[in-house]
Each structure stands twice: as structure tokens, then as C-alpha cells.
Write a protein that holds these residues in place. Structure first.
Motif, PDB file in Angstrom:
ATOM      1  N   GLY A 153       0.925  -1.153  -0.121  1.00  0.00           N
ATOM      2  CA  GLY A 153       0.040  -0.074  -0.022  1.00  0.00           C
ATOM      3  C   GLY A 153       0.656   1.276   0.043  1.00  0.00           C
ATOM      4  O   GLY A 153       0.598   2.266  -0.674  1.00  0.00           O
ATOM      5  N   ALA A 154       1.851   0.989   0.875  1.00  0.00           N
ATOM      6  CA  ALA A 154       2.759   2.350   0.873  1.00  0.00           C
ATOM      7  C   ALA A 154       3.525   2.579  -0.464  1.00  0.00           C
ATOM      8  O   ALA A 154       3.471   3.795  -1.034  1.00  0.00           O
ATOM      9  N   ILE A 155       3.931   1.618  -1.302  1.00  0.00           N
ATOM     10  CA  ILE A 155       4.540   1.917  -2.733  1.00  0.00           C
ATOM     11  C   ILE A 155       3.469   2.192  -3.515  1.00  0.00           C
ATOM     12  O   ILE A 155       3.721   3.308  -4.374  1.00  0.00           O
ATOM     13  N   GLY A 156       2.214   2.014  -3.622  1.00  0.00           N
ATOM     14  CA  GLY A 156       1.346   2.298  -4.361  1.00  0.00           C
ATOM     15  C   GLY A 156       0.829   3.915  -4.055  1.00  0.00           C
ATOM     16  O   GLY A 156       0.629   4.677  -4.882  1.00  0.00           O
ATOM     17  N   LEU A 157       0.784   4.309  -2.560  1.00  0.00           N
ATOM     18  CA  LEU A 157       0.465   5.768  -2.288  1.00  0.00           C
ATOM     19  C   LEU A 157       1.517   6.495  -2.994  1.00  0.00           C
ATOM     20  O   LEU A 157       1.569   7.541  -3.348  1.00  0.00           O
ATOM     21  N   LEU A 158       2.906   5.939  -2.883  1.00  0.00           N
ATOM     22  CA  LEU A 158       4.192   6.795  -3.195  1.00  0.00           C
ATOM     23  C   LEU A 158       3.860   7.097  -4.639  1.00  0.00           C
ATOM     24  O   LEU A 158       4.413   8.070  -5.119  1.00  0.00           O
ATOM     25  N   ALA A 159       3.598   5.880  -5.442  1.00  0.00           N
ATOM     26  CA  ALA A 159       3.435   6.002  -6.931  1.00  0.00           C
ATOM     27  C   ALA A 159       2.418   7.071  -7.191  1.00  0.00           C
ATOM     28  O   ALA A 159       2.668   7.928  -8.320  1.00  0.00           O
ATOM     29  N   SER A 160       1.210   6.964  -6.574  1.00  0.00           N
ATOM     30  CA  SER A 160       0.089   7.837  -6.835  1.00  0.00           C
ATOM     31  C   SER A 160       0.555   9.481  -6.510  1.00  0.00           C
ATOM     32  O   SER A 160       0.488  10.200  -7.183  1.00  0.00           O
ATOM     33  N   ALA A 161       1.346   9.514  -5.340  1.00  0.00           N
ATOM     34  CA  ALA A 161       1.648  11.002  -5.102  1.00  0.00           C
ATOM     35  C   ALA A 161       2.679  11.472  -6.083  1.00  0.00           C
ATOM     36  O   ALA A 161       2.653  12.784  -6.344  1.00  0.00           O
ATOM     37  N   GLY A 167       3.105  16.203 -12.336  1.00  0.00           N
ATOM     38  CA  GLY A 167       2.292  16.801 -13.030  1.00  0.00           C
ATOM     39  C   GLY A 167       2.107  18.144 -12.555  1.00  0.00           C
ATOM     40  O   GLY A 167       1.824  19.086 -13.239  1.00  0.00           O
ATOM     41  N   ASP A 168       2.062  18.484 -11.369  1.00  0.00           N
ATOM     42  CA  ASP A 168       2.034  19.594 -10.487  1.00  0.00           C
ATOM     43  C   ASP A 168       2.697  19.588  -9.163  1.00  0.00           C
ATOM     44  O   ASP A 168       2.586  19.284  -8.158  1.00  0.00           O
ATOM     45  N   PRO A 169       4.101  20.295  -9.521  1.00  0.00           N
ATOM     46  CA  PRO A 169       4.887  20.331  -8.527  1.00  0.00           C
ATOM     47  C   PRO A 169       4.627  21.369  -7.442  1.00  0.00           C
ATOM     48  O   PRO A 169       5.540  22.344  -7.170  1.00  0.00           O
ATOM     49  N   SER A 170       3.473  21.512  -6.802  1.00  0.00           N
ATOM     50  CA  SER A 170       3.091  22.235  -5.834  1.00  0.00           C
ATOM     51  C   SER A 170       3.619  21.925  -4.432  1.00  0.00           C
ATOM     52  O   SER A 170       4.144  20.933  -4.178  1.00  0.00           O
ATOM     53  N   GLY A 171       3.317  22.759  -3.480  1.00  0.00           N
ATOM     54  CA  GLY A 171       3.853  22.376  -2.094  1.00  0.00           C
ATOM     55  C   GLY A 171       2.828  21.293  -1.505  1.00  0.00           C
ATOM     56  O   GLY A 171       3.876  20.710  -0.819  1.00  0.00           O
ATOM     57  N   GLU A 172       1.831  21.279  -1.898  1.00  0.00           N
ATOM     58  CA  GLU A 172       0.787  20.123  -1.330  1.00  0.00           C
ATOM     59  C   GLU A 172       1.302  18.832  -1.727  1.00  0.00           C
ATOM     60  O   GLU A 172       1.337  17.979  -0.937  1.00  0.00           O
ATOM     61  N   ALA A 173       1.581  18.759  -3.001  1.00  0.00           N
ATOM     62  CA  ALA A 173       2.016  17.653  -3.762  1.00  0.00           C
ATOM     63  C   ALA A 173       3.161  17.045  -3.196  1.00  0.00           C
ATOM     64  O   ALA A 173       3.601  15.888  -3.073  1.00  0.00           O
ATOM     65  N   ALA A 174       4.081  18.082  -2.852  1.00  0.00           N
ATOM     66  CA  ALA A 174       5.461  18.029  -2.336  1.00  0.00           C
ATOM     67  C   ALA A 174       5.159  17.130  -0.931  1.00  0.00           C
ATOM     68  O   ALA A 174       6.037  16.544  -0.677  1.00  0.00           O
ATOM     69  N   ALA A 175       4.319  17.713  -0.372  1.00  0.00           N
ATOM     70  CA  ALA A 175       4.128  17.361   1.105  1.00  0.00           C
ATOM     71  C   ALA A 175       3.630  15.817   0.920  1.00  0.00           C
ATOM     72  O   ALA A 175       3.899  15.005   1.904  1.00  0.00           O
ATOM     73  N   ASP A 176       2.827  15.742   0.226  1.00  0.00           N
ATOM     74  CA  ASP A 176       2.111  14.155   0.092  1.00  0.00           C
ATOM     75  C   ASP A 176       3.314  13.050  -0.144  1.00  0.00           C
ATOM     76  O   ASP A 176       3.567  12.194   0.289  1.00  0.00           O
ATOM     77  N   VAL A 207      13.972  13.544  -6.150  1.00  0.00           N
ATOM     78  CA  VAL A 207      12.877  14.242  -7.322  1.00  0.00           C
ATOM     79  C   VAL A 207      12.082  15.491  -6.534  1.00  0.00           C
ATOM     80  O   VAL A 207      11.828  16.534  -7.283  1.00  0.00           O
ATOM     81  N   VAL A 208      11.917  15.215  -5.210  1.00  0.00           N
ATOM     82  CA  VAL A 208      11.236  16.341  -4.482  1.00  0.00           C
ATOM     83  C   VAL A 208      12.197  17.655  -4.458  1.00  0.00           C
ATOM     84  O   VAL A 208      11.687  18.630  -4.981  1.00  0.00           O
ATOM     85  N   ALA A 209      13.459  17.277  -4.378  1.00  0.00           N
ATOM     86  CA  ALA A 209      14.205  18.441  -4.347  1.00  0.00           C
ATOM     87  C   ALA A 209      14.559  19.343  -5.725  1.00  0.00           C
ATOM     88  O   ALA A 209      14.656  20.195  -5.694  1.00  0.00           O
ATOM     89  N   ALA A 210      14.715  18.403  -6.589  1.00  0.00           N
ATOM     90  CA  ALA A 210      15.152  18.909  -7.930  1.00  0.00           C
ATOM     91  C   ALA A 210      14.091  19.446  -8.901  1.00  0.00           C
ATOM     92  O   ALA A 210      14.261  20.244  -9.698  1.00  0.00           O
ATOM     93  N   LEU A 211      12.944  18.741  -8.809  1.00  0.00           N
ATOM     94  CA  LEU A 211      12.013  19.199  -9.809  1.00  0.00           C
ATOM     95  C   LEU A 211      11.572  20.760  -9.652  1.00  0.00           C
ATOM     96  O   LEU A 211      11.366  21.300 -10.794  1.00  0.00           O
ATOM     97  N   PRO A 212      11.172  21.347  -8.409  1.00  0.00           N
ATOM     98  CA  PRO A 212      10.916  22.468  -8.547  1.00  0.00           C
ATOM     99  C   PRO A 212      12.067  23.646  -9.209  1.00  0.00           C
ATOM    100  O   PRO A 212      11.927  24.444  -9.965  1.00  0.00           O
TER     101      PRO A 212
END
Length: 848
Positions: A153-161, A167-176, A207-212
């Protein structure tokens, strides 16, 4: 004419330079350059668009490598550099606005190049992490049967987030994504999958750090102002190109107008050249005429120069189309016209003497700065002159146009060369005036040659006369020397005879008359010596007025009552350096000669004044130099003299009187006195018109004291001193012994210098003084003096001489005594008073 063409040539040259400049400025912008510039701008926009496209593809991971990005950046850089090199559309350097815009464009491209370098590194990390996440998520998903449900389940949630974040590197998406990564990092994984899980978490965090950052760089690249600045550059370039095309059209119009002006100037120049060619032919003919005139004077005899000048004036004036031509020369005194040469066209009146004087004064003194050219004066229109003496004088002479060429050397003008028009006005070119000035120099040289030849002939004549007078003077001096010896005996013996005779006896009177005759003979000898300039010079400051007044008193008492003597003294301060007695003798001789010339009835005018000469002036009997002079003049109303008489009047023994009427020494004595004073004589006379004698002597500017004769002193006598007397004339030895004995001395006489030396050598201490004749055979007086002083240096030695000139060199008595090793020189004929004074002076301090 040549001057006007010369002034047109610089204008045409300047017009050609303007045409060249307009031709360059009228060139249209280069079409090929224009197309190339626009192509480079469009290429810049295309390369910028390609860069944006490749950046987006690289962000999406669709590019295999970054070569397209590097190529786009290099193309942008090269295109920008090419735009800098191309310049502006009008040629030359680009405008300020275009340069500024190119600089801004280069800055934008450089900024893009930096962003691309950052994008390549950050995007490489991002794409690598995303590919690993996809790979790891796929691998863990295939092994879900070996994992627990929580891990799956965690892998699935990570892939979905992560999908939502990419697609939308916003702050909320980065937090998820961060929360999913945190959960996953806490879950237990089988040992075989734990390493992959940990790597998955690490790449997720990357990815979270470099994408923005990558998306931010992409945004900056897409927002780069390169394209906007390129379009602005294009707009500026097109505006500049339009202005350049419009400016080129305007310059083409100006080029056409300048070409029209040039054609007009060339046409005018061609016309002036044709006119000038005709004028030049006339000028060459005029110059050839001047050359012929100059050549004609080269070997022209002196007596034909005046005729040659007048013929040349006629040819010159006719060739120049003038009405009158003339040469006016001033006289030696600088006042008035002395001689002239002139020519007038047929029907043209000649200038009057008054006009000659006015024009000569004009040429020498007028200053018309507005009409001066080439050192000459040219008045094309006399009526146009302002009111003044110049205009009045020229109009009174009937002159419409006047040209004056001063004649002479710098600082010394002798006259003028004049040309005028009487019928109409005429303007002469500067070149014509220069030619006329050349003609003036030709005439001056010819006149100077004529004057020089005439003056040379006059100088030769005066030299011959002076040589003749010198020869006569030398002969007279020799005769006077011998005559003085005879007079010495006559006067000496009569003096002693008078001392022994009763004063009231008939014999005393007879002897007294004989002595008076001897003294008159001595005076004649003095006149001969004065003529030969063999007397001693006694120079002092002489005020001329008292001397003239005293001479006038003597003359009034001696001249016949039928002779009127008028004295005219214009300068009472006139003074010279000279001998007052000799100068008075000049006055007396001149006035006496004037009285004889009038046969005892008439007027003698005696004048005294001062004159100043600026230049040397030739007179009848010499030349007076520049300076201030005292002029003594005597005028009579007698019968006058012709030229031949004037030339011989100062020769000794020459006289126009009847036999027995005169000795012919009076004026000869005057000549000697004046020459001895450094003066010059001038005689003006014509038969039947009287005579004028003038004496010019340099003025003495500083006052002095005139000395008069000393008061008579008692005759001193000796105290028995022994005098050695030597003279080659035996009678004079006997006379001298008697005179010395009468004066109280003991004389010892010899008629030979050698005999006297032998006696002196035998007993040198016997004698107290030696008195010897200067000129003796075998041994002269100076030679005897040297021998005597070699034996006894301190003994006084006195010379006697019948000639006041020693050895022909004109030295005074002191110089002669020093030269002969003597203490004094006595002049013959000797008198008892002369001997007594001399002996008393040299023996007064010696013991008996």
C-alpha cells in the motif's frame, strides 16, 4: 586676370571635394547587407524558439542528450556576434540605439547560456531519479506477493503521490510525496528488497528537491527576453534603414545641384581662360618691351642716357595706353625738381613746373594706404578720392588716374616715375604695377650710372687739382725751409743792430724798415706753410660770432670807404674746433679778395649760419658728408668768374690781377686753412653776376674755452751757462753766438754735427744745453741728440727747424721732440725772445 582665375581655382577644388563627399553620402544602403541583416535577425528568433522547444523536450525526458541545446546556444551567440559586425544599414558604424539593443541582446543570450548549463546538470539528476523511481516501483510491484500488505500500500501511495507531484509540483503535492516517502522508510521490507526500498526513498527525495528547481529554470528560459529584444532590434534596424534610404535620396538631389554648379563654374573658367590668354599675350609683349628697354641701357654711352630715358618713357607709355609719363628728380638740397624726363601723347598738355613740384612732393611724402600696392601708389579714380590736398593737387594738374613709382633705394628716395591719364580713368592690375616698378629700377640704375660717371669725372678733376696743389705745397715747404735760414740771419742781425743803435737816429729807422721787410717776408713764408699745411695745429673751441665781429671791425677800418660791408649772422651760437686766428684770416682774405673783384666799389656781404645735410653733397671743391655744419659765406657784386677760373682760383701764385697787383697766395692760404680744419670750399660764380664763396666746417656741439694770447713777459737772461750751438749755416752759427752772448750765455758754435759731437765727447760736463739744427748734412740734429744722450742722458737738447712739418708726417712739436730724443723744437727764424724763453725754461733749475 590671373589673380581672378587663381581665386576661382580654390572654389572649384572645394566644389569637387563637396561632390566627392555627396557622392559617398548619396549611396543607397547595400541590399545584400540589408538582406543578410534581416536573415540574421530571423535566424536569431528561430534559434531562440528551437531552444525553448528542446528545453521542454528535455524536461519531459524526450531528448536523448543535450546536443540540441548546445547547438541552439552556439547559434544564438554566433548570430548575435554577426549582427555586431554587420553595422548599420546606411554604412559606417551602427547607431547608438542599435548598439545598445545589440548589447542587451548579447546579455540575454549570455544569460540563457548560463541557465542552460544549470538546466543540464539539474535536469540530468531529475530524469535519472524519475527513471529509477519508475523502475523501482515497477520491480516492487511485481514482487508484491512477497511483501506485506502495508508495504504494498505504501508503494502504491508513493507512486500515486509522485505522479501527482510530477504533473503539478506544488507544495501540497510535495508534502504528500514526502509523507509517502516517510511512511515507506518506516516499513519493514524483506532483506532481499530492503536495499531497493531505501534507494527508492532516496531518489524520491531527490525528485522532490530537484523538480521545482528544474521547472524554475525552464520557466526562466521560456521567459527569456531574447526573442523580444531581437524583434526590437529588427524594428530599430528597419527604421534606420528607412532613414538611410531617405538620406541617400536627399544627397543624390544635392549631388545633382552641385554638379550643375560645377558645370557652370567650368564654363565660366573656360571663358576667363580665353580672356586671360589674350591678356597674357599683351602682357608678354609689354614684358618684352621692358626687356628691350633694360637691354638698351647696358652699353649706352653716358651722354646718351638722358635721351635713352625719354625714348623709353615714350615706348613704355604708348605700350601701356597711357597719356603721360615722366621722371622727376629732386635736387641735392631735397627741395625742388632738379631735372626731369617726360613724354606726353599728342594732344595732351605737358605738366607745368608747379605740377612738377606738387607731384614730386606727392611721390616723396604723401601717404595713401588705400591706394598703395607693390610699394607704389595707384589712384584709378582721382575724383573718388576724399577731399584733401592730394585730391586738389591731382585735379589741378588735370589728372584722372595716377600711378606713382618711387625711385631710389630703401630709405633714400631721389624722385618718382609717374604715369597718368587725362582723358579717362584707368585701373591697372597688380601685375602691371609690378612691371612698372621694375621699369623704375631700370631707370634708377641708368640714372645712377650717369650720375656716377659724372661724379667720377668731377672727382678725377678734383683729384688732379688736389695733387697739383699738394705738389705745389711740397715745393713751397721746401723753399720756405731754406728761406727761413736766410730770414733768421736778416732778422737776427737787425734785432741786434736795433738794440745798439740810438732809437731816434736815421740808421735806426733804416734798420727798422729792413726788419719790418723781413717780418713781412716771414709772414709770406707763414702763408706758404699754411697753404702746404705745414704749420702746427692749435685746436680749441672757437665761437664764430665774436671772431666774425672782430674781423668785420678790422675790415671796416682797412677797406675803402666806397665798399659797403654787410654782416648777417643767423646763428649766434655757431662754433667750431679750430684756430681762431687762422679762421679770422680766412674771413679777411675772402673779403679783401671780394673788394678787389669789385674794383673798390660795391657791397660785400659776410654771412654766418648753420646748415644740416641728410646725405653727402658734392660741392665745387669737395664733398661734404651728412651732419651739421657752420657755413661762412662771402658774397660780392663784382665781375664774377668763369668755370676755368673757378677751378684754378685756389692754386698758389695764380691771380687774375694785373702784374704787381697781388701775390696769388691769399686764396691759396684760405684753401690750406680750410683743408687743415677738415672743411670744404664751395664757389658759385658766373661772369657778370658776382661771386659767392662758402666755407663748411663741422659744427662743435659742446662749448669750450677760447684761449687768447698771453701777456708779454720780461726777457730772461742767463748766468753764464755754456750752450753748444750747432748749425750747418756758418752765418747762422755766428748770429746765434752773438744772440746767446747778448742774453748772458757762453756760446760754443760748430757748423758740423760731427765736430760738435767730438767736442762734446772730449768734455761732456762743460756744456749745460745743446741747441742744434734739425736738418744738417753728414749728421742730423736727431742723430746728434741720440749720440749726446748716450754719453750724457740728462743734458737738455733743443732742435731748431725751418719746417714745421717733421719728416713729412705732420706731427706737432712735442711729438717731434720725443721722436728725436729732444726736450723742445724751436721754429726758424729765431728771435731773441724765443731763445731766451726756451733757455730760461730748461736751465732755470740747473746750477751755474
Amino acid at each position: 586676370m590671373i589673380g581672378r582665375i587663381g581665386r576661382t581655382a580654390p572654389f572649384i577644388a572645394a566644389l569637387l571635394l563637396v561632390l566627392t563627399w555627396l557622392l559617398v553620402r548619396s549611396a543607397s544602403p547595400d541590399p545584400a547587407l540589408h538582406e543578410r541583416t534581416l536573415h540574421e535577425v530571423r535566424s536569431l528568433l528561430l534559434h531562440d524558439a528551437a531552444l525553448h522547444r528542446d528545453v521542454l523536450r528535455a524536461r519531459a525526458g524526450l531528448l536523448r542528450n543535450y546536443d540540441p541545446l548546445v547547438q541552439s546556444i552556439e547559434s544564438l551567440r554566433d548570430t548575435t556576434a554577426a549582427l555586431h559586425v554587420l553595422g548599420n544599414p546606411g554604412g559606417g558604424h551602427p547607431g547608438t540605439a542599435i548598439i545598445r539593443q545589440l548589447d542587451r541582446l548579447a546579455e540575454a543570450v549570455k544569460e540563457q547560456e548560463g541557465l542552460i548549463e544549470t538546466f543540464k546538470s539539474d535536469n540530468a539528476v531529475l530524469q535519472n531519479s524519475l527513471r529509477y523511481l519508475n523502475h523501482a516501483t515497477h520491480q516492487l510491484g511485481q514482487s508484491a506477493d512477497s511483501l506485506e500488505n502495508a508495504s504494498t500500500g505504501a508503494i502504491g501511495l508513493l507512486a500515486s503521490a509522485m505522479l501527482r507531484f510530477t504533473g503539478d509540483p506544488s507544495g501540497e503535492a510535495a508534502a504528500d510525496v514526502t509523507a509517502a516517502l516517510d511512511r515507506m522508510s518506516r516499513l519493514p521490507f524483506p532483506p532481499a528488497r530492503e536495499r531497493e526500498a531505501r534507494a527508492l526513498v532516496m531518489h524520491g527525495r531527490l525528485v522532490v528537491a530537484a523538480l521545482p528547481n528544474v521547472d524554475g529554470i525552464v520557466g526562466r528560459l521560456l521567459a527569456s527576453p531574447t526573442a523580444e529584444r531581437a524583434r526590437t532590434l529588427q524594428d530599430l534596424y528597419l527604421d534606420e534603414h528607412g532613414r538611410a534610404a531617405e538620406r541617400a535620396g536627399m544627397f543624390r538631389l544635392l549631388l545633382y545641384l552641385a554638379a550643375v554648379v560645377l558645370v557652370a563654374c567650368l564654363g565660366h573658367l573656360f571663358y576667363r581662360l580665353r580672356v586671360n590668354a589674350r591678356t597674357l599675350r599683351e602682357r608678354l609683349a609689354f614684358e618684352n618691351l621692358i626687356a628691350e628697354i633694360s637691354a638698351g641701357f647696358i652699353n649706352l654711352p653716358t651722354d646718351r642716357i638722358a635721351q635713352g630715358v625719354e625714348q623709353s618713357l615714350a615706348r613704355l607709355a604708348e605700350g601701356a595706353g597711357l597719356d603721360r609719363a615722366y621722371i622727376l628728380l629732386r635736387n641735392a638740397a631735397g627741395a625742388g625738381v632738379e631735372r626731369s624726363h617726360r613724354w606726353s601723347r599728342h594732344g595732351t598738355a605737358e605738366l607745368s613746373p608747379a605740377c612738377d613740384e606738387q607731384l614730386l612732393a606727392a611721390g616723396l611724402h604723401w601717404r595713401l594706404p588705400d591706394h598703395e600696392s607693390q610699394g607704389c601708389v595707384h589712384v584709378p579714380s582721382v575724383s573718388a578720392l576724399p577731399s584733401g590736398p592730394e585730391r586738389t593737387a591731382l585735379l589741378s594738374c588735370g589728372i584722372c588716374s595716377w600711378t606713382c613709382v618711387p625711385l631710389g633705394r630703401p630709405g633714400s628716395r631721389i624722385g618718382l616715375l609717374g604715369f597718368d591719364m587725362t582723358r579717362r580713368e584707368k585701373r591697372m592690375a597688380d601685375d602691371d604695377i609690378a612691371l612698372l616698378r621694375m621699369v623704375g629700377e631700370i631707370f634708377v640704375n641708368a640714372i645712377d650710372r650717369q650720375h656716377g660717371e659724372t661724379e667720377r669725372e668731377a672727382l678725377e678733376m678734383r683729384l688732379r687739382r688736389a695733387q697739383r696743389l699738394e705738389a705745389v705745397g711740397t715745393l713751397a715747404g721746401g723753399i720756405a725751409h731754406n728761406f727761413n735760414n736766410i730770414l733768421s740771419a736778416i732778422l737776427g742781425y737787425t734785432e741786434m743792430a736795433l738794440a745798439q743803435l740810438p732809437r731816434h737816429s736815421r740808421t735806426f729807422r733804416h734798420v727798422q724798415e729792413a726788419r719790418n721787410a723781413g717780418e713781412r717776408a716771414r709772414d709770406i713764408v707763414d702763408q706758404i706753410l699754411t697753404f702746404g699745411r705745414r704749420v702746427e695745429r692749435r685746436r680749441q673751441h672757437v665761437s664764430m660770432k665774436p671772431m666774425v665781429d672782430e674781423a668785420a671791425s678790422l675790415l671796416r677800418a682797412s677797406l675803402p670807404a666806397t665798399i659797403e660791408l654787410h654782416v648777417e649772422i643767423s646763428d649766434e651760437d655757431a662754433a667750431v674746433i679750430g684756430d681762431a686766428a687762422q679762421l679770422q684770416q680766412v674771413v679777411v682774405n675772402f673779403c679783401t679778395n671780394a673788394a678787389h673783384a669789385m674794383h673798390g666799389r660795391g657791397v660785400v656781404a659776410l654771412g654766418l649760419d648753420t646748415v644740416t645735410f641728410a646725405d653727402a653733397v658734392a660741392l665745387s671743391h669737395g664733398t661734404v658728408g651728412p651732419g651739421r655744419y657752420v657755413r661762412l659765406q662771402v658774397r660780392d657784386s663784382g665781375h664774377g668768374m668763369d668755370r676755368a677760373t673757378i677751378e684754378r682760383i685756389f692754386e698758389p701764385f695764380f691771380t687774375t690781377k694785373v702784374a704787381g697787383g697781388g701775390t696769388g697766395l691769399g686764396l691759396a692760404t684760405v684753401h690750406g686753412i680750410v683743408a687743415d680744419h677738415g672743411g670744404v670750399l664751395n664757389v658759385r660764380s658766373q661772369p657778370g653776376a658776382g661771386s659767392r664763396f662758402e666755407v663748411y666746417i663741422a659744427h662743435a656741439d659742446s662749448p669750450g674755452t677760447q684761449q687768447h694770447g698771453a701777456m708779454p713777459v720780461p726777457l730772461p737772461t742767463g748766468r753764464g751757462q755754456t750752450i753748444l750751438l750747432v748749425d750747418d749755416e756758418r752765418p747762422l752759427v755766428a748770429l746765434g753766438e752773438e744772440m746767446l752772448a747778448a742774453l748772458g750765455y757762453e756760446p760754443v758754435g760748430f757748423d758740423s754735427g760731427r765736430a760738435a759731437l767730438a767736442a762734446f765727447t772730449t768734455d761732456p760736463q762743460r756744456f749745460d744745453l745743446v741747441l742744434a739744427d734739425e736738418l744738417m748734412p753728414a749728421m742730423t740734429g736727431p742723430e746728434l741728440a741720440l749720440e749726446v744722450h748716450r754719453i750724457r742722458p740728462e743734458i737738455p737738447f733743443v732742435l731748431m727747424s725751418g719746417d714745421a712739418r717733421p719728416n713729412g708726417d705732420g706731427a706737432n712739436r712735442i711729438d717731434r721732440a720725443l721722436a728725436a730724443d729732444a726736450c723742445a723744437v724751436l721754429r726758424k727764424p729765431l728771435s731773441s725772445s724765443d731763445i731766451a724763453q726756451m733757455l730760461a725754461r730748461h736751465l732755470s733749475a740747473r746750477p751755474v
